[in-house]
Scaffold this motif. Structure first.
Motif, short mmCIF file in Angstrom:
data_model
loop_
_atom_site.label_atom_id
_atom_site.label_comp_id
_atom_site.label_asym_id
_atom_site.label_seq_id
_atom_site.Cartn_x
_atom_site.Cartn_y
_atom_site.Cartn_z
N UNK A 58 0.80 -1.26 -0.06
CA UNK A 58 0.15 -0.16 -0.02
C UNK A 58 0.72 1.26 0.08
N UNK A 59 1.97 1.11 0.44
CA UNK A 59 2.97 2.37 0.53
C UNK A 59 4.09 2.41 -0.34
N UNK A 60 3.91 1.54 -1.37
CA UNK A 60 4.86 1.35 -2.35
C UNK A 60 4.51 2.31 -3.49
N UNK A 61 5.51 3.09 -3.82
CA UNK A 61 5.07 4.32 -5.06
C UNK A 61 6.15 3.90 -5.95
N UNK A 62 5.72 3.81 -7.37
CA UNK A 62 6.48 3.62 -8.47
C UNK A 62 6.46 4.90 -9.38
N UNK A 63 7.79 5.10 -9.65
CA UNK A 63 8.13 6.32 -10.25
C UNK A 63 7.57 6.47 -11.81
N UNK A 67 10.29 4.13 -12.99
CA UNK A 67 9.80 2.85 -12.76
C UNK A 67 10.29 2.31 -11.54
N UNK A 68 11.24 3.35 -10.96
CA UNK A 68 11.86 2.81 -9.77
C UNK A 68 10.86 2.89 -8.45
N UNK A 69 10.66 1.51 -7.67
CA UNK A 69 9.86 1.58 -6.42
C UNK A 69 10.56 2.33 -5.35
N UNK A 76 11.79 10.84 -6.54
CA UNK A 76 12.46 9.53 -6.84
C UNK A 76 13.76 9.49 -6.74
N UNK A 77 14.37 8.58 -5.85
CA UNK A 77 15.71 8.18 -5.50
C UNK A 77 16.57 7.98 -6.68
N UNK A 78 15.99 7.54 -7.85
CA UNK A 78 16.89 7.15 -8.93
C UNK A 78 16.93 8.26 -9.93
N UNK A 79 15.87 8.96 -10.27
CA UNK A 79 15.91 9.87 -11.37
C UNK A 79 15.66 11.36 -10.95
N UNK A 80 15.14 11.44 -9.71
CA UNK A 80 14.78 12.68 -9.19
C UNK A 80 13.56 13.33 -9.72
N UNK A 81 12.55 12.45 -10.40
CA UNK A 81 11.35 12.74 -10.72
C UNK A 81 10.51 12.91 -9.49
#
Length: 114
Positions: A58-63, A67-69, A76-81
């Motif tokens: 329920x708390x998981x957010x996908x960019x 697409x990084x969870x 987003x920790x990977x792309x900064x979006x």
């Protein structure tokens, strides 16, 4: 060398189990507790694991960009979006009844050029 069978201890344990007293009752109660733990322990752990997994999902957010969870981040920790929050499928309100929902249908002609 073979050890002799401990008949004395077997007899003492048998008398304690057959005699209606505190020791027999204590032994049976401990045995029941261990049995219940062995039977219901895995079921309780499986239920707790299932509830933890549902909480996690329920708390998981996908960019939407890469697409990084991630959990509990606004960026987003990977792309900064920017992350919108917990994933909602189409941005629709969950509390809205189905009879009030609007469905947009676009009609287009299909030409048959064979």
């Amino acid at each position: 060398m073979q050890r002799p069978i401990p008949w004395l201890w077997i007899t003492v344990i048998g008398v304690l189990l057959l005699a209606p007293g505190f020791t027999a009752r204590l032994f049976v109660d401990v045995l029941e507790g261990v049995t219940l733990l062995l039977v219901f322990g895995p079921l309780v752990l499986a239920g707790a694991g299932f509830l933890a997994w549902q909480w996690f999902k329920r708390r998981l957010v996908i960019c939407p960009a890469c697409g990084t969870p991630s959990i509990g981040a606004s960026v987003c920790p990977a792309c900064g979006g920017a992350l919108a929050g917990p994933s909602s499928s189409s941005g629709r309100s969950v509390d809205q009844p189905a009879r009030d929902a609007v469905i947009d249908v676009q009609v287009s002609e299909v030409s048959d050029d064979r």
